[in-house]
Design a protein around this motif. Structure first.
Motif, short mmCIF file in Angstrom:
data_model
loop_
_atom_site.label_atom_id
_atom_site.label_comp_id
_atom_site.label_asym_id
_atom_site.label_seq_id
_atom_site.Cartn_x
_atom_site.Cartn_y
_atom_site.Cartn_z
N ASP A 126 0.77 -0.95 -0.12
CA ASP A 126 0.02 -0.09 -0.07
C ASP A 126 0.90 1.13 0.12
O ASP A 126 0.56 2.37 -0.12
CB ASP A 126 -0.91 0.06 1.24
N LYS A 127 2.19 1.05 0.07
CA LYS A 127 2.88 2.52 0.56
C LYS A 127 4.36 2.09 -0.52
O LYS A 127 5.31 1.87 0.05
CB LYS A 127 3.32 2.61 2.03
N PRO A 145 0.40 6.34 -2.01
CA PRO A 145 -0.16 5.32 -1.25
C PRO A 145 -1.39 4.67 -2.01
O PRO A 145 -2.23 5.59 -2.76
CB PRO A 145 -0.46 5.80 0.14
#
Length: 415
Positions: A126-127, A145
């Motif tokens: 997600d990052k 993100p």
């Protein structure tokens, strides 16, 4: 209907008589056996799919792949409509104003995007900005993100999205190993470079795009989009994996196509639009297309093919939507797209299929020249994927004057 190519170049839609092209097919077990034994028996199929005379696409199948695809198409793809039915507040939280073309949920942000929604995400983390090498700056276009709906809003959606995309990358990596071996005979090709690009894990720079092609509401919308759900273009990355689309009625149930001519098209090497089809006796298969990134690093030995998605010819406000998943496997923006050491950028640009794109799409030769003029492409400063993306997306309208850039080119310096 060979004359249809000229119509496509000037933004007209496909006419009623449609020609099709059969995509070459490989079995995943064949690929694994070839990779483990290092034999070259499948190189002819790679050439048939991705070479200068091929459609720019290959299909990969096998019992395990078919089982996974049936699951993805029956259980994950139909969830796409739920995204567009979320509350306005929820949809606003999924929008990324810094990167509407590469992250989160968007609709109508591209020139011919009026009847299309997209949901972008990284397949492994997600990052993605947290997994860059030390000293490499985060680029919002690639590293913002992920923006998934909450579990309360769409239970299981995030896990299903990741599972589907990671499956595509896993098969893509095995295909990449085969392609690397096919290109090993090209002097100056960096051994294993495609498999390194099509890597698994959070350090990759892959982007997934869950696409919802909505039914046209009015005939004016058909005219505005020139009858295309997605206009002719080339992918900028190295390899694109496609989960074949399905059609859904307004209640989210699978349905028949609203128009026999609707679907994915490629433009063959003469510029004629051809509907891309897997032989009917093959069953479910993953499709893979070459992007410009691999075309550049292979020195044009393998070539990207212009492609587009044709919509229905008439507006059907309550008609079916088309949903598909594309996974763009590409280098990090700071990573180099190294051309074969025996070639110049001018020579690489000369071996390209973009000559059949609409004039507003700048040719590869024009883009290389522009980077050179800006001092961003020199003998000691090779092309990066970030530079390639910059010069492509920032100049998509550069050929809208009376004469397109590809006709105004001056000779490039050879370096």
């Amino acid at each position: 209907m060979r004359h249809a190519s000229a119509l496509i170049r000037f933004g007209k839609s496909v006419q009623s008589r449609t020609m099709s092209v059969r995509i070459p097919v490989l079995g995943i077990d064949e690929i694994r056996a070839s990779n483990s034994s290092s034999d070259d028996s499948l190189f002819a199929q790679v050439n048939a799919g991705f070479g200068p005379n091929g459609p720019g696409a290959l299909a990969i199948t096998g019992p395990a792949i078919q089982e996974r695809l049936r699951h993805i198409r029956a259980n994950f793809l139909p969830q796409a409509l739920q995204l567009t039915n979320l509350t306005e507040d929820a949809k606003d939280r999924l929008k990324d104003p810094d990167s509407p073309l590469t992250n989160g949920l968007s609709r109508g942000v591209e020139v011919t995007d009026r009847a299309k929604s997209s949901f972008y995400y990284h397949p492994f983390t997600d990052k993605p900005g947290d997994h860059l090498p030390e000293g490499v700056d985060r680029v919002p276009l690639f590293h913002n993100p992920n923006l998934f709906p909450t579990e309360e809003e769409m239970p299981g959606f995030k896990a299903a999205a990741r599972d589907a995309a990671q499956f595509v990358v896993e098969i893509g990596n095995e295909l990449a190993q085969l392609i690397d071996r096919r290109l090993a005979g090209i002097h100056g090709y960096v051994a294993g470079s495609l498999a390194k690009t099509v890597r698994l894990g959070p350090t990759s720079n892959h982007k997934c795009r869950l696409i919802i092609y909505h039914p046209y509401k009015t005939q004016d919308e058909v005219v505005e989009t020139k009858g295309m759900w997605a206009a002719p273009h080339l992918d900028t990355g190295s390899l694109t994996g496609l989960v074949p689309g399905i059609f859904l009625d307004k209640d989210g149930n699978q349905s028949a196509s609203p128009d026999a001519n609707a679907g994915l098209y490629i433009m063959d090497r003469s510029g004629a639009p051809m509907k891309a089809e897997v032989p009917p006796d093959v069953g479910e298969a993953l499709l893979f297309q070459i992007g410009e990134g691999l075309q550049i690093t292979s020195g044009g030995e393998l070539q990207a093919t212009p492609h587009f998605v044709q919509g229905p010819a008439t507006a059907q406000p309550d008609g079916a939507s088309r949903v598909a998943l594309a996974v763009f496997m590409q280098p990090q923006p700071h990573e180099h797209l190294l051309i074969p050491s025996t070639m110049t950028y001018e020579q690489v640009a000369a071996k390209t299929a973009d000559r059949h794109l609409p004039p507003e799409w700048p040719s590869l030769a024009w883009r290389f020249q522009k980077l050179q003029q800006e001092g961003k492409l020199e003998a000691l400063q090779p092309l990066t994927f970030g530079m390639h993306g910059y010069v492509t997306f920032s100049n998509l309208g550069a050929a809208t004057d009376n004469e397109p850039p590809r006709k105004r080119l001056k000779p490039m310096n050879s370096f």
